[in-house]
Design a protein around this motif. Structure first.
Motif, PDB file in Angstrom:
ATOM      1  N   LEU A   1       2.921 -44.835  24.484  1.00 53.79           N
ATOM      2  CA  LEU A   1       4.147 -44.856  23.682  1.00 53.79           C
ATOM      3  C   LEU A   1       4.951 -43.560  23.786  1.00 53.79           C
ATOM      4  CD1 LEU A   1       2.734 -46.512  20.419  1.00 53.79           C
ATOM      5  CD2 LEU A   1       4.162 -47.611  22.168  1.00 53.79           C
ATOM      6  N   GLN A   2       4.391 -42.562  24.507  1.00 56.43           N
ATOM      7  CA  GLN A   2       5.030 -41.252  24.656  1.00 56.43           C
ATOM      8  C   GLN A   2       5.111 -40.491  23.331  1.00 56.43           C
ATOM      9  OE1 GLN A   2       6.506 -40.053  28.033  1.00 56.43           O
ATOM     10  NE2 GLN A   2       4.738 -41.391  28.255  1.00 56.43           N
ATOM     11  N   ARG A   3       4.125 -40.728  22.461  1.00 51.74           N
ATOM     12  CA  ARG A   3       4.006 -39.918  21.256  1.00 51.74           C
ATOM     13  C   ARG A   3       3.439 -38.558  21.650  1.00 51.74           C
ATOM     14  NH1 ARG A   3       6.928 -41.314  17.251  1.00 51.74           N
ATOM     15  NH2 ARG A   3       5.457 -40.417  15.751  1.00 51.74           N
ATOM     16  N   ARG A   4       3.769 -37.534  20.863  1.00 51.56           N
ATOM     17  CA  ARG A   4       3.373 -36.176  21.232  1.00 51.56           C
ATOM     18  C   ARG A   4       2.106 -35.715  20.523  1.00 51.56           C
ATOM     19  NH1 ARG A   4       8.726 -36.154  20.370  1.00 51.56           N
ATOM     20  NH2 ARG A   4       8.513 -35.137  18.344  1.00 51.56           N
ATOM     21  N   HIS A   5       1.539 -36.552  19.670  1.00 45.45           N
ATOM     22  CA  HIS A   5       0.340 -36.164  18.935  1.00 45.45           C
ATOM     23  C   HIS A   5      -0.862 -36.976  19.399  1.00 45.45           C
ATOM     24  CE1 HIS A   5       1.718 -39.725  16.675  1.00 45.45           C
ATOM     25  NE2 HIS A   5       0.437 -39.904  16.391  1.00 45.45           N
ATOM     26  N   SER A   6      -2.036 -36.507  19.005  1.00 45.37           N
ATOM     27  CA  SER A   6      -3.281 -37.238  19.249  1.00 45.37           C
ATOM     28  C   SER A   6      -3.743 -37.867  17.936  1.00 45.37           C
ATOM     29  CB  SER A   6      -4.359 -36.288  19.767  1.00 45.37           C
ATOM     30  OG  SER A   6      -4.704 -35.341  18.756  1.00 45.37           O
ATOM     31  N   ALA A   7      -4.720 -38.753  18.029  1.00 42.40           N
ATOM     32  CA  ALA A   7      -5.287 -39.356  16.821  1.00 42.40           C
ATOM     33  C   ALA A   7      -5.891 -38.278  15.921  1.00 42.40           C
ATOM     34  CB  ALA A   7      -6.332 -40.398  17.205  1.00 42.40           C
ATOM     35  N   ALA A   8      -6.543 -37.292  16.524  1.00 40.27           N
ATOM     36  CA  ALA A   8      -7.163 -36.213  15.742  1.00 40.27           C
ATOM     37  C   ALA A   8      -6.105 -35.409  14.997  1.00 40.27           C
ATOM     38  CB  ALA A   8      -7.977 -35.306  16.658  1.00 40.27           C
ATOM     39  N   GLN A   9      -4.963 -35.152  15.640  1.00 40.30           N
ATOM     40  CA  GLN A   9      -3.885 -34.418  14.975  1.00 40.30           C
ATOM     41  C   GLN A   9      -3.336 -35.196  13.778  1.00 40.30           C
ATOM     42  OE1 GLN A   9      -1.508 -33.709  18.651  1.00 40.30           O
ATOM     43  NE2 GLN A   9      -1.242 -31.639  17.838  1.00 40.30           N
ATOM     44  N   ALA A  10      -3.244 -36.509  13.916  1.00 40.92           N
ATOM     45  CA  ALA A  10      -2.741 -37.341  12.811  1.00 40.92           C
ATOM     46  C   ALA A  10      -3.668 -37.256  11.607  1.00 40.92           C
ATOM     47  CB  ALA A  10      -2.589 -38.783  13.274  1.00 40.92           C
ATOM     48  N   GLU A  11      -4.968 -37.279  11.861  1.00 37.65           N
ATOM     49  CA  GLU A  11      -5.926 -37.205  10.762  1.00 37.65           C
ATOM     50  C   GLU A  11      -5.876 -35.831  10.087  1.00 37.65           C
ATOM     51  OE1 GLU A  11     -10.450 -38.785   9.958  1.00 37.65           O
ATOM     52  OE2 GLU A  11      -9.372 -39.282  11.781  1.00 37.65           O
ATOM     53  N   LEU A  12      -5.738 -34.781  10.892  1.00 40.12           N
ATOM     54  CA  LEU A  12      -5.609 -33.434  10.332  1.00 40.12           C
ATOM     55  C   LEU A  12      -4.339 -33.308   9.493  1.00 40.12           C
ATOM     56  CD1 LEU A  12      -6.691 -30.883  13.103  1.00 40.12           C
ATOM     57  CD2 LEU A  12      -7.640 -31.109  10.791  1.00 40.12           C
ATOM     58  N   ALA A  13      -3.248 -33.929   9.964  1.00 39.39           N
ATOM     59  CA  ALA A  13      -1.980 -33.847   9.248  1.00 39.39           C
ATOM     60  C   ALA A  13      -2.119 -34.427   7.842  1.00 39.39           C
ATOM     61  CB  ALA A  13      -0.889 -34.586  10.021  1.00 39.39           C
ATOM     62  N   ILE A  14      -2.792 -35.562   7.730  1.00 37.65           N
ATOM     63  CA  ILE A  14      -3.009 -36.172   6.418  1.00 37.65           C
ATOM     64  C   ILE A  14      -3.798 -35.223   5.524  1.00 37.65           C
ATOM     65  CG2 ILE A  14      -4.167 -38.067   5.199  1.00 37.65           C
ATOM     66  CD1 ILE A  14      -3.541 -39.812   7.680  1.00 37.65           C
ATOM     67  N   SER A  15      -4.816 -34.593   6.093  1.00 44.44           N
ATOM     68  CA  SER A  15      -5.647 -33.660   5.332  1.00 44.44           C
ATOM     69  C   SER A  15      -4.824 -32.471   4.838  1.00 44.44           C
ATOM     70  CB  SER A  15      -6.804 -33.176   6.199  1.00 44.44           C
ATOM     71  OG  SER A  15      -7.569 -32.197   5.538  1.00 44.44           O
ATOM     72  N   TYR A  16      -4.000 -31.887   5.709  1.00 52.11           N
ATOM     73  CA  TYR A  16      -3.189 -30.729   5.320  1.00 52.11           C
ATOM     74  C   TYR A  16      -2.218 -31.092   4.192  1.00 52.11           C
ATOM     75  CZ  TYR A  16      -4.719 -28.571   9.740  1.00 52.11           C
ATOM     76  OH  TYR A  16      -5.457 -28.049  10.777  1.00 52.11           O
ATOM     77  N   ILE A  17      -1.612 -32.284   4.284  1.00 47.78           N
ATOM     78  CA  ILE A  17      -0.644 -32.719   3.273  1.00 47.78           C
ATOM     79  C   ILE A  17      -1.334 -32.916   1.923  1.00 47.78           C
ATOM     80  CG2 ILE A  17       0.890 -34.616   2.600  1.00 47.78           C
ATOM     81  CD1 ILE A  17       1.376 -34.969   5.711  1.00 47.78           C
ATOM     82  N   ARG A  18      -2.494 -33.545   1.940  1.00 45.96           N
ATOM     83  CA  ARG A  18      -3.220 -33.765   0.692  1.00 45.96           C
ATOM     84  C   ARG A  18      -3.692 -32.451   0.070  1.00 45.96           C
ATOM     85  NH1 ARG A  18      -4.248 -39.273  -0.920  1.00 45.96           N
ATOM     86  NH2 ARG A  18      -5.282 -38.125  -2.573  1.00 45.96           N
ATOM     87  N   GLN A  19      -4.058 -31.490   0.906  1.00 43.70           N
ATOM     88  CA  GLN A  19      -4.576 -30.217   0.397  1.00 43.70           C
ATOM     89  C   GLN A  19      -3.551 -29.423  -0.395  1.00 43.70           C
ATOM     90  OE1 GLN A  19      -6.265 -28.090   3.740  1.00 43.70           O
ATOM     91  NE2 GLN A  19      -7.792 -29.681   4.119  1.00 43.70           N
ATOM     92  N   VAL A  20      -2.248 -29.645  -0.151  1.00 37.09           N
ATOM     93  CA  VAL A  20      -1.224 -28.894  -0.891  1.00 37.09           C
ATOM     94  C   VAL A  20      -0.749 -29.671  -2.114  1.00 37.09           C
ATOM     95  CG1 VAL A  20      -0.464 -27.633   1.148  1.00 37.09           C
ATOM     96  CG2 VAL A  20       0.684 -29.798   0.523  1.00 37.09           C
ATOM     97  N   GLY A  21      -1.416 -30.779  -2.427  1.00 40.03           N
ATOM     98  CA  GLY A  21      -1.116 -31.512  -3.650  1.00 40.03           C
ATOM     99  C   GLY A  21      -0.147 -32.659  -3.505  1.00 40.03           C
TER     100      GLY A  21
END
Length: 371
Positions: free
Chosen positions: A130-150
Motif C-alpha cells: 500500500l506504500q505506507r511508511r510505517h511498520s506494524a511494530a511502529q503502529a503498535e508503539l504509536a498506540i502505546s505512546y498516545i495512551r501513556q500521555v493520557g
C-alpha cells in the motif's frame, strides 16, 4: 451547533489508493498555517459561525506531518477566536511513523484528546504494498505512546478486501487490532479510485481485485468480531466502545452544519454546500488578499435533500427517521415494503427504517431503490 474540519494537505508520499487532495512540498507549511488562520478569522467574523464549534477535527493529508510549533500556532489561534468547551472533542489524524513520546506529549498539551491513526493493516507485507511508511511494530508503539500521555480515545483505520495475494492477511490484522487498547475502529473495503496509482495497476493487470464474495465474507467477519469484542456498530464502516463514537463524524450523518477549511475542504449548512479550491498555491494567494478560496457552491433541491436524508440515514444504526419533514411527500414506505418483506430492512417501533444484519451489505442497492 456545528463542527469544524481543517484539511491539512501535506503528505511526504502518496499511498497508492489515495485520491484525497494532498501535496508533498513541506516548505509551504508555515505559509499554509498562516493562510488557514486567516480563513478561520474571516469565518469567525460571520454571525452563523460566531459561537464556538462543538467538535474540531484535523484531517488530511497527514496532519501529524505539521511540526508541533505550527500545530501550536493553529490551536492558539482557534482558542483566541472561540471559547472552547472543556469537554470538546478535538481529533487529530496521525500516521504511526510520526508518533514519538515527545510528539504524543506535545499534542496532548495542545488539547488534542482523540487521535485517529491510519494503521490500515498489521501485515508488513500489506503495508509495503500500500506504500505506507510505517511498520506494524511502529503502529503498535504509536498506540502505546498516545495512551501513556493520557489520551484514551484512540481510533484506528483498517482496510479489507485487499487484492489477491494480500487478502489472506485480513483476519490476522483484525484479530490483532481488537486485542489493543483502542476505543474506535473504522474499516473500509479497498476501492480503486480513478486516477490513483492503484487503479492504474488494476488496469494493466498488476493487481487483481478481490471478489465480491471475499468482500462480503470479510465484512461480516468484521461485524461479528467487533460485536464479540464489545464494540457498537454505530455506522456502516464504524465501530466504537460505549461512549467513544466519533462526535464529529456523527454530525456529518445527522445533517449538523460543519465548516471545512483548507484546500479542497467542504462545508455544509441548511441545504447549502460549498467547497474550497484544490490548489494550495491559489489557496494561500487568495487568503493573503483576504479573499475566501471558494471554488464553487450548490443549494440542494428538495429531491437532493430527500436522497441525502435516505443515504445518510441508512448508514447509521438507528436508521432513517420517518418523521422528518423532507420525507413526508415521498412514497417511501411503498418503496421500502419489498425490502422489509425480504428481511433486509426493518420498520422500528419508534418509526425508523433501518438495515437489518442481512441488509448491511445491500445498503447501496436499497438506497437506490428508496430514492
Amino acid at each position: 451547533m456545528w463542527g469544524l474540519y481543517l484539511h491539512i494537505p501535506f503528505c511526504p508520499t502518496r499511498c497508492i489508493y489515495c485520491d484525497f487532495y494532498s501535496q508533498s512540498d513541506l516548505s509551504l507549511q508555515s505559509a499554509f498555517v498562516e493562510a488557514l488562520c486567516r480563513e478561520l478569522t474571516i469565518y469567525h467574523n460571520r454571525e452563523q459561525w460566531a459561537t464556538a464549534p462543538r467538535t474540531i477535527y484535523l484531517g488530511g493529508g497527514t496532519p501529524s506531518s505539521l511540526p508541533l510549533p505550527l500545530l501550536e500556532r493553529l490551536m492558539q489561534h482557534i482558542r483566541s477566536l472561540w471559547s472552547l468547551d472543556e469537554a470538546i472533542e478535538i481529533t487529530l489524524e496521525a500516521n504511526p511513523e510520526d508518533v514519538s513520546p515527545e510528539w504524543a506529549d506535545g499534542v496532548a498539551q495542545l488539547g488534542f484528546n482523540r487521535i485517529s491513526l491510519g494503521v490500515q493493516s498489521w501485515s508488513d507485507e500489506t503495508l509495503c504494498f500500500l506504500q505506507r511508511r510505517h511498520s506494524a511494530a511502529q503502529a503498535e508503539l504509536a498506540i502505546s505512546y498516545i495512551r501513556q500521555v493520557g489520551i484514551s480515545n484512540v481510533s484506528i483505520d483498517l482496510i479489507f478486501a485487499l487484492p489477491k495475494g494480500y487478502e489472506q492477511h485480513w483476519s490476522d490484522s483484525l484479530a490483532h487490532a481488537l486485542t489493543l487498547p483502542v476505543t474506535h475502529l473504522s474499516a473500509y473495503g479497498l476501492t480503486y479510485e480513478r486516477g490513483t496509482r492503484l487503479d492504474r495497476m488494476r488496469e494493466r493487470g498488476a493487481v487483481i481485485p478481490s471478489s465480491e464474495e471475499t468482500y462480503v465474507t470479510q465484512y461480516y467477519a468484521l461485524v461479528a468480531a467487533c460485536r464479540e469484542a464489545g464494540f457498537t456498530h454505530y455506522e456502516l464502516s464504524n465501530w466504537a466502545l460505549p461512549g467513544f463514537a466519533s462526535q464529529h463524524n456523527s454530525a456529518y450523518w445527522d445533517g449538523t452544519p460543519y465548516l471545512g477549511l483548507g484546500p479542497s475542504a467542504h462545508s455544509y449548512m441548511a441545504g447549502h454546500r460549498w467547497w474550497n479550491l484544490s490548489d494550495i498555491h491559489l489557496y494561500i494567494e487568495r487568503l493573503q488578499q483576504d479573499t475566501l478560496p471558494i471554488a464553487d457552491e450548490e443549494w440542494l433541491t428538495p429531491t437532493e435533500l430527500y436522497e441525502e436524508c435516505i443515504m445518510l440515514g441508512l448508514r447509521i444504526c438507528r436508521g432513517i427517521d420517518l418523521r422528518q419533514p423532507v420525507l413526508r411527500e415521498a412514497p417511501l414506505m411503498e418503496r421500502a415494503t419489498p425490502w422489509i418483506k425480504q428481511g433486509l430492512l426493518s420498520h422500528t417501533a419508534d418509526d425508523h427504517l433501518r438495515l437489518t444484519y442481512d441488509g448491511l451489505i445491500w445498503c447501496d442497492r436499497i438506497c437506490a431503490a428508496l430514492c
